[in-house]
Write a protein that holds these residues in place. Structure first.
Motif, short mmCIF file in Angstrom:
data_model
loop_
_atom_site.label_atom_id
_atom_site.label_comp_id
_atom_site.label_asym_id
_atom_site.label_seq_id
_atom_site.Cartn_x
_atom_site.Cartn_y
_atom_site.Cartn_z
N UNK A 175 0.83 -1.20 0.00
CA UNK A 175 0.00 0.00 0.00
C UNK A 175 0.87 1.25 0.00
N UNK A 176 1.92 1.24 0.81
CA UNK A 176 2.85 2.37 0.84
C UNK A 176 3.54 2.56 -0.49
N UNK A 177 3.91 1.47 -1.15
CA UNK A 177 4.57 1.56 -2.46
C UNK A 177 3.62 2.14 -3.50
N UNK A 178 2.35 1.70 -3.45
CA UNK A 178 1.36 2.22 -4.40
C UNK A 178 1.15 3.71 -4.20
N UNK A 179 1.07 4.14 -2.94
CA UNK A 179 0.90 5.57 -2.65
C UNK A 179 2.10 6.36 -3.15
N UNK A 180 3.31 5.83 -2.92
CA UNK A 180 4.53 6.51 -3.37
C UNK A 180 4.56 6.63 -4.89
N UNK A 181 4.24 5.54 -5.58
CA UNK A 181 4.25 5.57 -7.04
C UNK A 181 3.16 6.50 -7.58
N UNK A 182 2.00 6.52 -6.89
CA UNK A 182 0.93 7.41 -7.31
C UNK A 182 1.32 8.87 -7.17
N UNK A 184 4.37 10.02 -7.10
CA UNK A 184 5.44 10.26 -8.07
C UNK A 184 4.86 10.49 -9.45
N UNK A 185 3.87 9.69 -9.82
CA UNK A 185 3.23 9.82 -11.13
C UNK A 185 2.57 11.19 -11.28
N UNK A 186 1.79 11.59 -10.28
CA UNK A 186 1.11 12.88 -10.36
C UNK A 186 2.10 14.04 -10.33
N UNK A 187 3.22 13.86 -9.63
CA UNK A 187 4.25 14.89 -9.63
C UNK A 187 4.86 15.06 -11.01
N UNK A 188 5.13 13.93 -11.66
CA UNK A 188 5.69 13.98 -13.02
C UNK A 188 4.70 14.61 -13.99
N UNK A 189 3.41 14.26 -13.85
CA UNK A 189 2.38 14.84 -14.71
C UNK A 189 2.31 16.35 -14.52
N UNK A 190 2.38 16.77 -13.24
CA UNK A 190 2.32 18.20 -12.93
C UNK A 190 3.51 18.93 -13.53
N UNK A 191 4.71 18.34 -13.42
CA UNK A 191 5.89 18.96 -14.00
C UNK A 191 5.81 19.01 -15.52
N UNK A 192 5.28 17.95 -16.12
CA UNK A 192 5.15 17.92 -17.57
C UNK A 192 4.17 18.98 -18.06
#
Length: 207
Positions: A175-182, A184-192
């Motif tokens: 669950x912690x890994x999924x939250x971290x990846x989620x 990270x994904x939204x952070x990358x989308x925001x930066x893009x």
């Protein structure tokens, strides 16, 4: 009415978990609509607790409360647990299907309703000296829930006690890994998006 009959069976699961969860899996007595109804009731119960619990035990400021936030604290962890548990047990020879995991997790939450509702009423009549009794009941509800979740996980996947404990621990890690990846994904989308917007602004100024 069939719905009421199915809802009544949740009490059997709560007080006779070994038989109850076995019947949920192998006798098809577990209903997805009941599990989701329990989830909804727990969410509503948590909202009521935060807003209407007695001032002796309620340290929330009512005007700052947002009922939608409860989705992050109840529904999201519920879904994360089910997804993480299913993903993990698929690799660990678990026999439980995703639907069975959702049903077992939902039925395991019934003590939160059985104890939180009378505890909410109790919180409005107790004094500060009697507040430990309130917190005791809160702890009983959580321990009861964890016990049912343990038995439900063990029965659904047909695991041993040790393997069930290990699986539940690893599920929390996943669950912690999924939250971290989620995140990270939204952070990358925001930066893009920010990068694309910056290029758009520069092209607009030059044209």
């Amino acid at each position: 009415m069939q719905f009421l009959k199915d809802a009544k069976y949740t009490l059997h699961v709560a007080f006779h978990p070994f038989d109850g969860f076995w019947d949920l899996k192998y006798e098809n007595k577990g209903k997805l609509r009941i599990a989701l109804t329990i989830l909804l009731c727990v969410t509503v119960m948590m909202i009521l607790k935060r807003q209407y619990a007695g001032y002796v035990v309620n340290f929330n400021y009512p005007l700052d409360l947002n009922s939608i936030d409860e989705l992050k604290y109840i529904v999201l962890p519920f879904l994360l647990w089910c997804v993480a548990n299913w993903s993990l047990t698929t690799l660990m020879d678990g026999e439980g299907k995703f639907k069975e995991i959702v049903i077992a997790t939902g039925y395991a939450m019934i003590p939160l309703i059985l104890i939180y509702l009378p505890n909410l009423l109790l919180s409005n009549v107790i004094s500060l000296r009697e507040s430990p009794f309130y917190y005791l009941l809160e702890s009983v509800a959580m321990l009861w829930f964890m016990w049912l979740l343990f038995i439900g996980t063990m029965t659904v996947h047909q695991y041993t006690v040790i393997k069930t404990i290990m699986t539940m621990f690893l599920t929390v890690v996943v669950m912690g890994v999924i939250i971290f990846l989620g995140l990270l994904f939204f952070s990358l989308i925001q930066q893009f998006v920010g990068f694309v917007y910056t290029i758009y602004q520069e092209l607009s100024l030059r044209s």
